[in-house]
Scaffold this motif. Structure first.
Motif, PDB file in Angstrom:
ATOM      1  N   MET A 143      -6.869  28.148   4.689  1.00 53.77           N
ATOM      2  CA  MET A 143      -7.680  27.108   4.175  1.00 53.77           C
ATOM      3  C   MET A 143      -7.007  26.087   4.825  1.00 53.77           C
ATOM      4  O   MET A 143      -5.772  25.669   4.484  1.00 53.77           O
ATOM      5  CB  MET A 143      -7.789  27.254   2.236  1.00 53.77           C
ATOM      6  CG  MET A 143      -8.707  26.442   2.129  1.00 53.77           C
ATOM      7  SD  MET A 143      -8.898  26.286   0.174  1.00 53.77           S
ATOM      8  CE  MET A 143      -9.068  27.974  -0.273  1.00 53.77           C
ATOM      9  N   ASN A 144      -8.054  25.064   5.016  1.00 50.00           N
ATOM     10  CA  ASN A 144      -7.635  23.569   5.535  1.00 50.00           C
ATOM     11  C   ASN A 144      -7.100  22.858   4.217  1.00 50.00           C
ATOM     12  O   ASN A 144      -7.383  23.168   3.134  1.00 50.00           O
ATOM     13  CB  ASN A 144      -8.658  22.954   5.705  1.00 50.00           C
ATOM     14  CG  ASN A 144      -8.323  21.739   6.675  1.00 50.00           C
ATOM     15  OD1 ASN A 144      -7.434  21.160   6.685  1.00 50.00           O
ATOM     16  ND2 ASN A 144      -9.590  20.900   7.142  1.00 50.00           N
ATOM     17  N   ASP A 145      -5.837  22.121   4.435  1.00 54.75           N
ATOM     18  CA  ASP A 145      -5.112  21.513   3.523  1.00 54.75           C
ATOM     19  C   ASP A 145      -6.204  20.576   2.617  1.00 54.75           C
ATOM     20  O   ASP A 145      -5.936  20.402   1.477  1.00 54.75           O
ATOM     21  CB  ASP A 145      -3.767  20.830   4.095  1.00 54.75           C
ATOM     22  CG  ASP A 145      -2.808  21.765   4.562  1.00 54.75           C
ATOM     23  OD1 ASP A 145      -2.851  23.062   4.031  1.00 54.75           O
ATOM     24  OD2 ASP A 145      -1.954  21.338   5.263  1.00 54.75           O
ATOM     25  N   VAL A 146      -6.906  19.551   3.484  1.00 56.25           N
ATOM     26  CA  VAL A 146      -7.618  18.772   2.648  1.00 56.25           C
ATOM     27  C   VAL A 146      -8.636  19.476   1.723  1.00 56.25           C
ATOM     28  O   VAL A 146      -8.822  19.050   0.530  1.00 56.25           O
ATOM     29  CB  VAL A 146      -8.553  17.911   3.856  1.00 56.25           C
ATOM     30  CG1 VAL A 146      -9.494  17.146   3.181  1.00 56.25           C
ATOM     31  CG2 VAL A 146      -7.444  16.965   4.941  1.00 56.25           C
ATOM     32  N   VAL A 147      -9.181  20.476   2.253  1.00 58.95           N
ATOM     33  CA  VAL A 147     -10.057  21.501   1.296  1.00 58.95           C
ATOM     34  C   VAL A 147      -9.388  21.616   0.089  1.00 58.95           C
ATOM     35  O   VAL A 147      -9.796  21.669  -0.846  1.00 58.95           O
ATOM     36  CB  VAL A 147     -10.875  22.592   2.371  1.00 58.95           C
ATOM     37  CG1 VAL A 147     -11.598  23.476   1.179  1.00 58.95           C
ATOM     38  CG2 VAL A 147     -11.537  22.210   3.394  1.00 58.95           C
ATOM     39  N   TYR A 148      -8.227  22.274   0.186  1.00 59.34           N
ATOM     40  CA  TYR A 148      -7.498  22.809  -0.740  1.00 59.34           C
ATOM     41  C   TYR A 148      -7.024  21.772  -1.750  1.00 59.34           C
ATOM     42  O   TYR A 148      -7.134  21.994  -3.042  1.00 59.34           O
ATOM     43  CB  TYR A 148      -6.016  23.353  -0.077  1.00 59.34           C
ATOM     44  CG  TYR A 148      -5.343  24.054  -1.218  1.00 59.34           C
ATOM     45  CD1 TYR A 148      -5.533  25.323  -1.756  1.00 59.34           C
ATOM     46  CD2 TYR A 148      -4.321  23.224  -2.006  1.00 59.34           C
ATOM     47  CE1 TYR A 148      -4.624  25.893  -2.720  1.00 59.34           C
ATOM     48  CE2 TYR A 148      -3.461  23.897  -2.890  1.00 59.34           C
ATOM     49  CZ  TYR A 148      -3.747  25.060  -3.370  1.00 59.34           C
ATOM     50  OH  TYR A 148      -2.869  25.760  -4.524  1.00 59.34           O
ATOM     51  N   VAL A 149      -6.560  20.590  -1.234  1.00 55.05           N
ATOM     52  CA  VAL A 149      -6.441  19.330  -2.151  1.00 55.05           C
ATOM     53  C   VAL A 149      -7.895  19.055  -3.113  1.00 55.05           C
ATOM     54  O   VAL A 149      -7.692  18.942  -4.052  1.00 55.05           O
ATOM     55  CB  VAL A 149      -6.030  18.215  -1.358  1.00 55.05           C
ATOM     56  CG1 VAL A 149      -5.996  16.955  -2.276  1.00 55.05           C
ATOM     57  CG2 VAL A 149      -4.345  18.608  -0.687  1.00 55.05           C
ATOM     58  N   LEU A 150      -9.047  18.790  -2.124  1.00 50.17           N
ATOM     59  CA  LEU A 150     -10.032  18.550  -3.056  1.00 50.17           C
ATOM     60  C   LEU A 150     -10.547  19.652  -3.860  1.00 50.17           C
ATOM     61  O   LEU A 150     -10.794  19.448  -5.205  1.00 50.17           O
ATOM     62  CB  LEU A 150     -11.133  18.519  -1.944  1.00 50.17           C
ATOM     63  CG  LEU A 150     -11.051  17.177  -1.177  1.00 50.17           C
ATOM     64  CD1 LEU A 150     -12.356  17.026  -0.096  1.00 50.17           C
ATOM     65  CD2 LEU A 150     -11.165  15.918  -1.789  1.00 50.17           C
ATOM     66  N   VAL A 151     -10.383  20.684  -3.817  1.00 51.10           N
ATOM     67  CA  VAL A 151     -10.938  22.162  -4.647  1.00 51.10           C
ATOM     68  C   VAL A 151      -9.866  21.963  -5.881  1.00 51.10           C
ATOM     69  O   VAL A 151     -10.228  21.971  -6.814  1.00 51.10           O
ATOM     70  CB  VAL A 151     -10.616  23.284  -3.905  1.00 51.10           C
ATOM     71  CG1 VAL A 151     -10.848  24.521  -4.885  1.00 51.10           C
ATOM     72  CG2 VAL A 151     -11.846  23.552  -2.890  1.00 51.10           C
ATOM     73  N   THR A 152      -8.472  21.825  -5.504  1.00 49.73           N
ATOM     74  CA  THR A 152      -7.377  21.693  -6.853  1.00 49.73           C
ATOM     75  C   THR A 152      -7.980  20.468  -7.705  1.00 49.73           C
ATOM     76  O   THR A 152      -7.780  20.618  -8.883  1.00 49.73           O
ATOM     77  CB  THR A 152      -6.033  21.390  -6.014  1.00 49.73           C
ATOM     78  OG1 THR A 152      -5.840  22.568  -5.091  1.00 49.73           O
ATOM     79  CG2 THR A 152      -4.951  21.391  -7.118  1.00 49.73           C
ATOM     80  N   LEU A 153      -8.072  19.312  -6.925  1.00 51.03           N
ATOM     81  CA  LEU A 153      -8.567  18.224  -7.642  1.00 51.03           C
ATOM     82  C   LEU A 153      -9.913  18.346  -8.867  1.00 51.03           C
ATOM     83  O   LEU A 153      -9.819  17.928  -9.680  1.00 51.03           O
ATOM     84  CB  LEU A 153      -8.525  16.750  -7.123  1.00 51.03           C
ATOM     85  CG  LEU A 153      -7.165  16.404  -6.401  1.00 51.03           C
ATOM     86  CD1 LEU A 153      -7.496  15.301  -5.658  1.00 51.03           C
ATOM     87  CD2 LEU A 153      -6.174  16.181  -7.543  1.00 51.03           C
ATOM     88  N   CYS A 154     -10.874  19.103  -8.119  1.00 51.01           N
ATOM     89  CA  CYS A 154     -12.074  19.191  -8.624  1.00 51.01           C
ATOM     90  C   CYS A 154     -12.040  20.235  -9.799  1.00 51.01           C
ATOM     91  O   CYS A 154     -12.444  20.292 -10.938  1.00 51.01           O
ATOM     92  CB  CYS A 154     -12.998  19.974  -7.626  1.00 51.01           C
ATOM     93  SG  CYS A 154     -13.621  18.532  -6.783  1.00 51.01           S
TER      94      CYS A 154
END
Length: 61
Positions: free
Chosen positions: A1-12
């Motif tokens: 998974m792309n790091d940016v997507v992972y960060v956004l999903v984590t924050l959501c």
């Protein structure tokens, strides 16, 4: 998974969990400021855990 997507999903996910915790404390009759602080603590804790996991996984790769 792309790091940016992972960060956004984590924050959501952390934000949703923080809101749920804050609402749960508010429903139990706590002062609104206490409910807000509880939700904020839950958000910060879950975001920190999620981003720590990302950091650990990146170091292994």
């Amino acid at each position: 998974m792309n790091d940016v997507v992972y960060v956004l999903v984590t924050l959501c996910v952390a934000a949703i969990a923080g809101v749920v915790c804050g609402l749960a404390v508010g429903v139990m009759g706590a002062h609104p400021l206490e409910a807000f602080k509880t939700g904020g603590v839950a958000f910060c804790g879950l975001a920190t855990i999620g981003l720590s996991i990302l950091t650990i996984l990146r170091k292994r790769a």
